[in-house]
Design a protein around this motif. Structure first.
Motif, PDB file in Angstrom:
ATOM      1  N   TYR A   1       0.823  -1.206   0.000  1.00  0.00           N
ATOM      2  CA  TYR A   1       0.000   0.000   0.000  1.00  0.00           C
ATOM      3  C   TYR A   1       0.856   1.254   0.000  1.00  0.00           C
ATOM      4  CZ  TYR A   1      -3.975  -3.048   0.905  1.00  0.00           C
ATOM      5  OH  TYR A   1      -4.917  -4.019   0.810  1.00  0.00           O
ATOM      6  N   GLY A   2       1.909   1.220  -0.811  1.00  0.00           N
ATOM      7  CA  GLY A   2       2.731   2.406  -0.980  1.00  0.00           C
ATOM      8  C   GLY A   2       3.705   2.680   0.146  1.00  0.00           C
ATOM      9  N   LEU A   3       3.821   1.773   1.090  1.00  0.00           N
ATOM     10  CA  LEU A   3       4.774   2.009   2.184  1.00  0.00           C
ATOM     11  C   LEU A   3       6.209   1.714   1.740  1.00  0.00           C
ATOM     12  CD1 LEU A   3       3.002   0.613   5.380  1.00  0.00           C
ATOM     13  CD2 LEU A   3       3.097   2.960   4.513  1.00  0.00           C
ATOM     14  N   SER A   4       6.348   1.088   0.569  1.00  0.00           N
ATOM     15  CA  SER A   4       7.690   0.835   0.066  1.00  0.00           C
ATOM     16  C   SER A   4       7.639   0.944  -1.452  1.00  0.00           C
ATOM     17  CB  SER A   4       8.151  -0.568   0.474  1.00  0.00           C
ATOM     18  OG  SER A   4       7.329  -1.536  -0.153  1.00  0.00           O
ATOM     19  N   THR A   5       8.791   0.753  -2.062  1.00  0.00           N
ATOM     20  CA  THR A   5       8.830   0.797  -3.524  1.00  0.00           C
ATOM     21  C   THR A   5       9.263  -0.554  -4.047  1.00  0.00           C
ATOM     22  OG1 THR A   5      11.081   1.591  -3.423  1.00  0.00           O
ATOM     23  CG2 THR A   5       9.337   3.248  -3.648  1.00  0.00           C
ATOM     24  N   ARG A   6       9.051  -0.741  -5.298  1.00  0.00           N
ATOM     25  CA  ARG A   6       9.519  -1.949  -5.973  1.00  0.00           C
ATOM     26  C   ARG A   6      10.046  -1.533  -7.339  1.00  0.00           C
ATOM     27  NH1 ARG A   6       6.209  -2.227 -10.062  1.00  0.00           N
ATOM     28  NH2 ARG A   6       3.958  -1.906  -9.826  1.00  0.00           N
ATOM     29  N   LYS A   7      10.631  -2.490  -8.045  1.00  0.00           N
ATOM     30  CA  LYS A   7      11.154  -2.194  -9.372  1.00  0.00           C
ATOM     31  C   LYS A   7      10.097  -2.492 -10.429  1.00  0.00           C
ATOM     32  CE  LYS A   7      15.123  -0.733  -8.070  1.00  0.00           C
ATOM     33  NZ  LYS A   7      16.394  -1.426  -8.276  1.00  0.00           N
TER      34      LYS A   7
END
Ligand SMILES: Cc1cc2nc3c(=O)[nH]c(=O)nc-3n(C[C@H](O)[C@H](O)[C@H](O)COP(=O)(O)OP(=O)(O)OC[C@H]3O[C@@H](n4cnc5c(N)ncnc54)[C@H](O)[C@@H]3O)c2cc1C
Ligand SMILES: Cc1cc2nc3c(=O)[nH]c(=O)nc-3n(C[C@H](O)[C@H](O)[C@H](O)COP(=O)(O)OP(=O)(O)OC[C@H]3O[C@@H](n4cnc5c(N)ncnc54)[C@H](O)[C@@H]3O)c2cc1C
Ligand code: SF4
Ligand code: SF4
Lengths: 691, 448, 102
Positions: free
Chosen positions: A282-288
């Protein structure tokens, strides 16, 4: 027909084949629903005087066993061959009475149903006399129709013993498993690139406190082990043709871009230059742009986010040869299925900017985000930290996006507020309060609520536990939404929550906190496309609508399309699974025998009248329902309209344009309508109490 | 007495809404089902209700057609007034001994015409359906929509005057009837043994059942039903039409002192429903609901609650500490109120009638008879509550409806579908010694 | 006809047999019946004087109102009494004997 009756008719000088209508008329009191307004016995008595009416009764409950027996006995003993029932809505009990006729040996379509509840008693409360008169008129029209009714046969068609399940959340998985174990073929279509839906995102689940993902994994493993289930992830329904038993569904599948798994996946992700918001967290982190939705997800391979991938090719460089294909295209294919299960699930309510500080202050998060935050596999490895600091004071505000009040809360795009309770958020919040207490024994925890709805089995334990765990409860009313605002710069805690607490003197209290958690409710996943494709409708709460919550709770108005799980309304996992299994039971009963029956109310061409004008074909809104075919007879070649009953929906447009009156809708023929209209307009017999 | 033998795929125990729906869902899929109900009619608690939330359909309109469909289904063998004696595992299935209790009326001959009932000279209190508020004769048809619609003799109150024998047009009365043994061989069992309500005398503080004008929610259902004891809402002490009615929520639920810590899940909704029905039946009556939390969580339920508020039903948050009565038997409710401004104060309020929103307790003692474990709350415990709620720890035994815990009709019907599906899966599997899947599997999982 | 005579005799024998077999309960039930019949008679007699409400009946026959209500409910169920509007206060229903009963 009992022999005795045929004899009677023969005596009366009638041709037993073309039997004279002997109509049985039944007026139901509906336990007062109708009888409190309409004088049912008067209606029966009056109608009894009409020609062809052999018997006319009123009864407390026609649909009860004794009520049905009355009809059956009249059919068997008094030779009744047409039945007119005035009762509740036809949607409720058409099937009930059809079966009664069938059991008594009469064609089930020789029955006409007049809605005396919705159309009379409920709308004419204060005027019993007029209501009674209207009932007489409506039923007289029914009797007029009954005189002209002909026996009908349902359209019987073969059906595919194959079901399509749309949505691979816990509900969809559970439906698929039940259907497969029942011996049906199943195609499961999941929009995202992994199975399990929202449940995969929870740290743990109430009321058992089990870890969500291992629990889910056990279910997924069982699904994978079923040879009858074919799964397509990254796939969506693009279109469908047909009807119950015989749908041809087009599925469009997005490419994954990655074939299976390989050892240095982390390395591949590391080289990808694109960073995106991680939806799973839920947007608490990022991914590639090449990523794995979550650690143990199924299917387990990486996937490419085509929307953001720039096709720079960095990943292809480090991945083993042939594992990544950036040129892979979406493809479409079709499946032939007999029934469809809609298990498209829900999405958490998205607050408006500034709603209790949402997006305005970074210290305001939602309950789903809290789940990710507290998850050992989440973005902060389960530590209860925010912005690098341990959270010492936290407030959880209930009913955000649920139980809204018009005029107080801001409406959604359709102009409606969410006036329903989302059912899971109370216990989900309490469950999180316990977890917070475990992780932060000294934290101050506030639950700010309207009512605590810990309704289910073992839910109340969470409430009790929270109280024991020194969770502070504050109660607000929907009309006075708690306010979240920024505290003074010097203050220890960044936010203040202002709430008028109705547990203690109705005082306005300001609580300083480090973090505010909004217990957001549920909204249905947007499935406008599916609603159009399968012609199903939402209720006023926007969730998909069942026919009747008690009589047909998982069926939609479209035969062969059923609902499972939170696509229908807020539910927890146990309820979603129960609903999903119930949906499977309905589908099994429907197509297990590889055949289905459709209503006979379809257009019918009178071959003697049809001149092949083709007007009907031009106006028919359905595909392949009516067409002109060339016939030759005695050396003469001519054209004539032919109906494909399975594709006809009985709308009757063709009837209205036929220049030769060669068309009729079976069961609703023009002569039947005419008789009804005449009866409605005619004088009704005098009745006691009319004056 | 020769034992009747029945061989089926599934035995459903309990003929409430959950049991009936399970039987129908299995029968519709082509399985042979036996349904055993201990009472003289199927229908369970639901048939006693007035109208049902959230649709406010008249309850008979929903229940009686299901009862009828169950009784007439080609694949369902219905045994009412029957008691399960024992259950033995037999290979992959079960052998179940059942006793059909004597009705003293031959079921095959009785037409339910009630001629016997009309001549019977004695009346006794109706316990089963009307809680003693009204009477039935010694030979009687349980209620007007009973299935089967057959008379039964209350033999312990019979004086054997023989009037009924003379009155019966089909010679169906038979005082010499004996219990009949039935042996059911089945491959699976579904427990739909339902619930009981909190006894009215459970709570000392609420008058221990001694206050005449303090009644249970179930009793109010009967008062509101068109088939009820008085045909209208009258209070039991003197037949007065109550002008002020109060509901005490959580009476028997969420209560440590009674050992019932759980929420009964339906009482908030049924109280609100009754309040709405009462404002229809008694337009001038004032209705107050004393509550802790209003739990209207289901589909359409919150809107239902808001409608009730808009109709003028008074909702007061506060815990009722005690109920007493005045000299005219008007109940007096002592309550710690939390008013609109949050002020707490203890007040006493007098009403004409008080309804205890009694809770749901486990019924039918399934543990003893069927060997399935129950939880601390007494309801059947299943190993995987979240994902396989209908599957018990005993292979081949399934559970549905309120036997699994308090739930309303909508949820019971959902659970019935779930139990039917779980049973069908089991019957098709190898340990249910089911047939092989009819079609050959194609290639299964296909990621991409 | 001898057959019906025989059947009648057999029936009577069976009833006697039954009464013997259920001696205890029969005795109790008979006492109950006697009491009930006399109560009903008293109530019916009171009602011949015109419609009564439950409290009025209770006063007339000197019996607790809740017991009267029980009887009235049963009598209504079996068609012996019927409602006859409400009393002046509008709080209580009045009951009258039905035609059949009167
Ligand atoms: C914060 C929070 C905490 C919760 N905690 C608990 C708990 O502890 N215990 C509990 O019992 N319940 C809990 N719940 C409820 C639980 O999450 C739901 O009951 C459950 O996830 C519902 O499953 P579902 O399959 O109906 O829907 P979903 O999980 O939403 O699955 C629907 C699936 O359908 C897919 N889909 C959607 N549209 C399409 C389409 N057009 N085509 C193909 N696929 C599509 C989606 O991608 C998704 O995979 C919680 C809910 C929330 C919001
Ligand atoms: C006052 C009140 C009002 C309510 N109003 C509503 C409402 O408006 N809407 C709503 O949705 N819900 C309502 N409910 C809830 C509803 O009554 C239940 O959800 C529903 O009746 C549960 O059905 P069931 O089949 O599980 O149980 P039951 O109805 O209890 O059925 C169980 C059956 O099993 C039989 N049985 C038990 N043990 C055995 C055995 N060993 N052998 C044979 N038979 C056995 C019993 O005799 C019974 O017939 C209300 C409940 C109450 C108390
Ligand atoms: S479950 Fe609780 S938090 Fe969620 S909407 Fe209902 S009352 Fe509000
Ligand atoms: S449903 Fe309402 S009244 Fe019933 S126990 Fe739960 S909170 Fe109390």
């Amino acid at each position: 027909m009992p022999e005795e009756n045929v004899n009677k008719q023969a005596q009366a000088g009638q041709n037993p084949k073309d039997e004279e209508p002997r109509i049985g008329v039944y007026v139901c009191n509906c336990g007062g629903n109708i009888g409190d307004v309409v004088k049912c016995d008067m209606v029966a008595q009056t109608l009894g005087k009409l020609p062809n009416v052999t018997v006319a009764h009123s009864n407390m409950f026609m649909c009860s066993d004794p009520g049905q027996k009355m009809i059956a006995d009249d059919i068997k003993e008094k030779g009744i061959n047409r039945v007119v029932i005035g009762a509740c809505s036809i949607f409720l009990h058409e099937q009930t009475f059809r079966r009664t006729l069938e059991r008594a040996g009469l064609n089930p379509y020789l029955y006409y149903h007049v809605g005396l509840r919705e159309q009379v008693s409920w709308v004419h409360h204060g005027t019993p006399k007029e209501a009674t008169e209207k009932s007489i008129r409506m039923m007289a029209a029914g009797i007029a129709k009954a005189r002209n009714m002909k026996p009908l046969e349902p359209v019987r068609l073969p059906a595919h013993r194959h079901a399509l399940v749309i949505g691979g959340g816990v509900a969809g998985l559970r439906s698929a498993l039940d259907l497969a174990r029942r011996g049906l073929q199943v195609t499961l279509v999941e929009k995202s690139h992994y199975l399990g839906g929202r449940m995969a995102q929870w740290e743990r689940v109430f009321p058992t406190n089990e870890e969500a993902r291992p629990l889910l994994k056990r279910l997924i493993d069982q699904v994978l082990a079923e040879p009858n289930i074919t799964i397509h992830t990254g796939a969506q329904v693009a279109g469908a043709k047909g009807y119950v038993g015989n749908y041809t569904v087009t599925i469009r599948q997005q490419p994954r871009g990655v074939r299976g798994t390989f050892p240095n996946e982390q390395g591949v992700m590391d080289v990808c230059p694109i960073k995106q918001r991680c939806e799973f967290n839920y947007g608490l982190s990022t991914r590639k742009a090449i990523y794995r939705p979550y650690k143990e997800c199924v299917p387990e391979g990486l996937v490419i986010d085509w929307e953001h991938c720039t096709k720079c090719g960095e990943c292809v460089q480090v991945a083993p040869e042939g594992m990544i294909n950036l040129e892979e295209e979406a493809h479409e294919f079709t499946v032939e299925v007999g029934a469809v299960v809609l298990a498209t699930g829900f999405q958490p309510y998205e607050p408006f900017y500034g709603e209790m500080g949402w997006k305005e202050y970074p210290e305001v998060i939602t309950l789903p985000q809290l789940h990710r935050l507290l998850d050992d596999e989440g973005p902060s490895d389960g530590k209860f930290y925010w912005n690098g600091h341990p959270v010492r004071n936290v407030a959880l505000i209930h009913c955000v996006g649920s139980r809204q009040v018009e005029g107080v809360h801001r409406a959604q795009m359709d102009g409606e507020v969410n006036n329903y309770c989302s059912r899971v958020c109370c216990t989900a919040s309490l469950s999180m309060a316990s977890l917070i207490r475990q992780k932060a024994p000294d934290a101050k925890i506030y639950e700010i609520y309207e009512d605590i709805r810990a309704y289910g089995r073992w839910h109340e334990d969470y409430y009790t536990r929270a109280s024991k765990n020194n969770v502070t409860f504050l109660r607000y009313y929907a009309e006075e939404i708690p306010e979240v605002r920024r505290a003074d710069e010097k203050a220890e805690n960044p936010l203040l929550v202002k709430v008028r607490d109705h547990l203690t003197w109705g005082e306005e209290i300001e609580i300083p906190v480090d973090l505010v958690v909004l217990s957001v409710g549920m909204m249905p996943n947007p499935v406008q496309d599916l609603m159009e494709i399968f012609k199903v409708t939402p209720g006023s709460d926007r969730f998909l609508l069942e026919v009747h919550p008690k009589l047909r709770p998982v069926e939609t108005a479209v035969n062969g399309v059923v609902l499972a799980g939170t696509a229908q309304g807020p539910m927890n996992i146990q309820e979603s699974c129960a609903a999903a299994s119930a949906a499977a039971a309905k589908v099994s009963a429907l197509i297990e025998q590889a055949k289905v029956e459709l209503e006979p109310y379809v257009a019918h061409v009178d071959p003697d009248q049809c001149q092949g004008s083709g007007e009907c074909v031009k106006v028919c809104p359905q595909e392949e329902a009516i067409e002109l075919k060339t016939f030759s007879e005695n050396g003469r070649t001519f054209q004539r309209a032919v109906v494909t009953p399975a594709n006809c929906n009985g709308c009757g447009v063709c009837v209205s344009v036929c220049p030769n009156r060669a068309l009729d809708v079976q069961g609703w023929r023009l002569d039947e309508y005419e008789a009804m209209v005449e009866a409605i307009a005619a004088d009704i017999p005098a009745w006691e109490g009319a004056a | 007495m020769p034992t009747e033998h029945i061989k089926v795929d599934a035995l459903v125990v309990g003929g409430g809404i959950a049991g009936m729906q399970t039987a129908l869902d299995l029968g519709d899929q082509g399985y042979q089902v036996a349904l055993v109900e201990r009472q003289s009619s199927i229908g369970g608690k639901m048939i006693d209700l007035s109208k049902v939330f959230p649709t406010l359909d008249c309850c008979s309109c929903i229940t009686t057609p299901k009862m009828s469909a169950t009784a007439h289904h080609d694949n369902i063998n219905l045994l009412t007034y029957s008691e399960i004696e024992s259950i033995n595992r037999n290979g992959n299935g079960f052998t179940v001994q059942v006793t059909k209790k004597p009705r003293y009326v031959r079921e095959d001959d009785c037409t339910g015409c009630r001629s016997c009932e009309l001549v019977c000279p004695l009346e006794v209190s109706e316990d089963e359906h009307e809680f003693g508020r009204t009477s039935h004769r010694i030979v009687y048809v349980p209620f007007s929509t009973a299935v089967p619609q057959k008379a039964v003799v209350d033999i312990d109150n019979c004086i054997f005057c023989g009037k009924c024998i003379q009155a019966c047009p089909s010679d169906a009365i038979d005082f010499t009837q004996q219990p009949e043994p039935v042996e059911i061989e089945t491959r699976s069992i579904v427990l739909a043994t339902g619930f009981e309500t909190t006894p009215i005398d459970a709570k000392k503080e609420y008058g221990a059942g001694k206050l005449r004008n303090v009644i249970s929610g179930m009793m109010m259902e009967r008062l509101l039903a068109p088939t009820g004891p008085y045909g209208r809402v009258l209070r039991p002490s003197d037949g007065k039409m109550p002008a002020s009615i109060a509901y005490v929520q959580c009476a028997g639920s969420r209560d440590q002192t009674l050992g019932v810590t759980y929420c009964s899940r339906v009482c908030c909704m049924y109280a609100i429903k009754q309040a709405m029905l009462l404002s229809g039946a008694l337009p001038l009556a004032e209705i107050t609901i004393y509550y802790m939390d209003i739990r209207t969580f289901g589909k359409g339920y919150e809107q239902f609650y808001q409608n009730a508020k808009a109709m003028g039903v008074e909702f007061l948050k506060g815990k009722v500490a005690r109920i007493t009565e005045d000299a005219d038997q008007n109940p007096i409710v002592r309550v710690e109120l939390i008013d609109e401004f949050g002020k707490t104060r203890v007040t006493e309020r007098q009403h004409d009638l008080v309804v205890l929103s009694v809770g749901l307790l486990p019924g039918g003692n399934p543990q003893a008879k069927f060997g399935v474990p129950v939880g601390e709350d007494g309801f059947i415990q299943v190993p995987d509550y979240n994902v396989f709620p209908a599957v018990t720890s005993q292979p081949g035994i399934f559970v549905t409806g309120t036997a699994l815990g308090p739930m309303d009709i909508v949820d019971s019907i959902m659970m019935a579908g779930a139990a039917a599906s779980a049973t069908a899966s089991y019957l098709e599997s190898s340990n249910g010694s089911g047939k092989e899947a009819q079609s050959q599997p194609e290639r299964s999982v296909e990621y991409a | 006809m001898t057959t019906t005579m025989e059947a009648k005799k057999k029936r009577t024998e069976m009833l006697v047999e039954m009464r013997k077999e259920h001696r205890d309960t029969v005795q109790k039930a008979q006492e109950l019946l006697k009491a009930q019949q006399s109560t009903r008679k008293v109530l019916e007699r009171a009602l011949t004087g015109g419609p009564h409400s439950v409290p009025q009946l209770a006063q007339a026959v000197n019996m607790p109102a809740h017991e009267v209500l029980w009887h009235v409910a049963g009598m209504k169920k079996y068609g012996i009494v019927a409602e006859a509007g409400t009393d002046e206060s509008g709080d209580y229903y009045l009951y009258r004997l039905t035609k059949e009963a009167a």
